[in-house]
Design a protein around this motif. Structure first.
Motif, PDB file in Angstrom:
ATOM      1  N   LEU A  63       3.053  34.195 -19.022  1.00  0.00           N
ATOM      2  CA  LEU A  63       2.855  34.650 -20.391  1.00  0.00           C
ATOM      3  C   LEU A  63       3.184  33.562 -21.398  1.00  0.00           C
ATOM      4  N   GLY A  64       4.267  32.829 -21.172  1.00  0.00           N
ATOM      5  CA  GLY A  64       4.672  31.799 -22.118  1.00  0.00           C
ATOM      6  C   GLY A  64       3.624  30.712 -22.269  1.00  0.00           C
ATOM      7  N   VAL A  65       3.046  30.262 -21.164  1.00  0.00           N
ATOM      8  CA  VAL A  65       2.002  29.233 -21.223  1.00  0.00           C
ATOM      9  C   VAL A  65       0.755  29.785 -21.899  1.00  0.00           C
ATOM     10  N   ALA A  66       0.430  31.049 -21.621  1.00  0.00           N
ATOM     11  CA  ALA A  66      -0.742  31.658 -22.257  1.00  0.00           C
ATOM     12  C   ALA A  66      -0.598  31.663 -23.777  1.00  0.00           C
ATOM     13  N   ILE A  67       0.566  32.036 -24.271  1.00  0.00           N
ATOM     14  CA  ILE A  67       0.799  32.032 -25.720  1.00  0.00           C
ATOM     15  C   ILE A  67       0.677  30.617 -26.270  1.00  0.00           C
ATOM     16  N   ALA A  68       1.266  29.652 -25.564  1.00  0.00           N
ATOM     17  CA  ALA A  68       1.271  28.271 -26.046  1.00  0.00           C
ATOM     18  C   ALA A  68      -0.134  27.689 -26.095  1.00  0.00           C
ATOM     19  N   VAL A  69      -0.924  27.912 -25.059  1.00  0.00           N
ATOM     20  CA  VAL A  69      -2.283  27.370 -25.035  1.00  0.00           C
ATOM     21  C   VAL A  69      -3.163  28.076 -26.061  1.00  0.00           C
ATOM     22  N   TYR A  70      -3.016  29.392 -26.184  1.00  0.00           N
ATOM     23  CA  TYR A  70      -3.757  30.157 -27.199  1.00  0.00           C
ATOM     24  C   TYR A  70      -3.417  29.647 -28.595  1.00  0.00           C
ATOM     25  N   ALA A  71      -2.143  29.378 -28.834  1.00  0.00           N
ATOM     26  CA  ALA A  71      -1.730  28.851 -30.134  1.00  0.00           C
ATOM     27  C   ALA A  71      -2.309  27.455 -30.380  1.00  0.00           C
ATOM     28  N   ALA A  72      -2.256  26.606 -29.368  1.00  0.00           N
ATOM     29  CA  ALA A  72      -2.773  25.241 -29.538  1.00  0.00           C
ATOM     30  C   ALA A  72      -4.265  25.242 -29.826  1.00  0.00           C
ATOM     31  N   ILE A  73      -5.005  26.107 -29.145  1.00  0.00           N
ATOM     32  CA  ILE A  73      -6.450  26.181 -29.378  1.00  0.00           C
ATOM     33  C   ILE A  73      -6.744  26.765 -30.750  1.00  0.00           C
ATOM     34  N   MET A 106       6.898  28.557 -34.895  1.00  0.00           N
ATOM     35  CA  MET A 106       7.239  27.528 -33.912  1.00  0.00           C
ATOM     36  C   MET A 106       6.094  26.539 -33.716  1.00  0.00           C
ATOM     37  N   PHE A 107       4.881  26.955 -34.103  1.00  0.00           N
ATOM     38  CA  PHE A 107       3.702  26.080 -34.016  1.00  0.00           C
ATOM     39  C   PHE A 107       3.224  25.642 -35.404  1.00  0.00           C
ATOM     40  N   ASP A 108       4.058  25.910 -36.430  1.00  0.00           N
ATOM     41  CA  ASP A 108       3.685  25.579 -37.807  1.00  0.00           C
ATOM     42  C   ASP A 108       2.342  26.191 -38.175  1.00  0.00           C
ATOM     43  N   MET A 109       2.197  27.480 -37.847  1.00  0.00           N
ATOM     44  CA  MET A 109       0.943  28.175 -38.084  1.00  0.00           C
ATOM     45  C   MET A 109       1.166  29.416 -38.934  1.00  0.00           C
ATOM     46  N   GLU A 110       0.107  29.834 -39.593  1.00  0.00           N
ATOM     47  CA  GLU A 110       0.083  31.097 -40.299  1.00  0.00           C
ATOM     48  C   GLU A 110      -0.378  32.198 -39.354  1.00  0.00           C
TER      49      GLU A 110
END
Length: 351
Positions: free
Chosen positions: A181-191, A258-262
């Motif tokens: 789950l953690g990697v899924a959130i991170a990759v989804y956020a990066a994309i 944490m990803f500097d995102m809105e």
């Protein structure tokens, strides 16, 4: 070094197995062997053994010479389509390992194995919460129950003991383990960030507001070592999570920061569909930021994330039993996510 503990970690290249190997390798006077069907990098101080636990002859050939094993950590798993097949194959790999090791090693003291929310029916729908270890079983087949029943039978008249630990959504990293789950959130956020769009929660409104819990791989690993060295953990089942719960409704904006995102209003969006065409985009991100070149289909299992993000019911386990038995490991889940994403960045998995 005089060796006091000899620990076999089955499934060492998985998230929970890798973390357990690291934790046990820090215990003084301990030798750790990591078992897996494939070759891959291992944590420092861990010696690898390539073995197919489903092949009894291979298990005997590779492990019969180990005559001083004291602990087994069973974190291996084989996915099958049906519950019946899943139970048969996962009992078989546990049985092959335990029977060979206990015959070769009269020193065997303890077996730790992992269960999870499926023991309570979290994969089936709403279940009684907070879930307790003494809640009645569901109808079989369930490979957790069947593995546990095997160990109970096998242990009769023997000098070794067992402990079952029940985490939920283990958050940690191991290469080639996409059900994370953690990697899924991170990759989804990066994309999403690369596309210049907000980080929207992609699940259902019900899941957005339900209570949820996770288990840091490091906390689970510490509990694994504790269980193998503590009399009060013998022959018992323990829920083991971070010790807190959260709602995505409040955690998601914090993750976005944490990803500097809105963020924007949640929209139910099956990631298995919407992320299926993003392999080329991810390849570009990998090149742009000099990331590890991990195949996109080996990085994330979007179906796994979709299941969690569409589970519109509370998922809460009581951890009072493990606390009363003496294990006090815990972590704030927000801190865990922040540290985990920092780790992924440091290891060049995400930008």
């Amino acid at each position: 070094m005089s060796v006091k503990n000899v620990v076999l970690i089955a499934g060492v290249h998985g998230v929970s197995g890798k973390a357990a190997a690291i934790a046990w390798s820090k215990v003084p006077n301990t030798k750790v062997y990591g078992l897996s069907r494939r070759n891959a990098d291992l944590p420092g101080g861990v010696e690898g053994i390539v073995v197919d636990l489903l092949d009894r002859a291979d298990v005997e050939a590779k492990l019969s010479a180990l005559a001083n094993v004291t602990h087994i950590v069973f974190a291996a798993y084989i996915e099958k389509a049906s519950a019946t097949e899943r139970s048969q194959v996962n009992v078989a790999i546990l049985q092959n390992l335990v029977e060979v090791v206990e015959k070769a090693s009269q020193t065997l003291q303890h077996v730790v194995f992992y269960q999870g929310g499926k023991a309570y029916g979290s994969d089936l729908g709403p279940f009684k919460t907070p879930a307790r270890e003494d809640d009645p079983r569901l109808m079989s087949p369930n490979f957790y129950y069947d593995q546990e029943d095997f160990l109970r039978r096998q242990q009769v008249g023997k000098g070794w003991h067992w402990t079952a630990l029940r985490p939920e959504a283990i958050i940690g990293y191991a290469t080639g383990n996409p059900m994370n789950l953690g990697v899924a959130i991170a990759v989804y956020a990066a994309i999403s960030k690369e596309l210049g769009i907000p980080l929207r929660f992609p699940g259902t409104p019900e899941a957005y507001r339900a209570l949820y819990q996770v288990s840091a791989a490091d906390v689970l690993a510490d509990g694994t070592v504790w269980a193998g060295r503590t009399d009060s953990a013998r022959d018992s089942i323990f829920n083991l999570t971070n010790g807190d719960q959260f709602r995505w409704q409040y955690m998601w904006p914090r993750i976005a920061r944490m990803f500097d995102m809105e963020t924007a209003e949640p929209v139910p969006m099956p990631l298995a569909s919407y992320m299926s065409d993003k392999a080329d985009l991810w390849a570009g991100i990998v090149k742009k930021y000099s990331l590890q070149d991990i195949p996109y289909n080996k990085l994330v299992a979007w179906n796994f994330a979709d299941f969690i993000f569409s589970s519109g019911f509370d998922n809460v386990s009581s951890t009072i039993k493990v606390r009363k038995a003496g294990f006090d490991g815990c972590i704030d889940s927000e801190d865990m996510f922040r540290t985990f994403f920092e780790q992924l960045r440091a290891e060049k998995v995400i930008p």
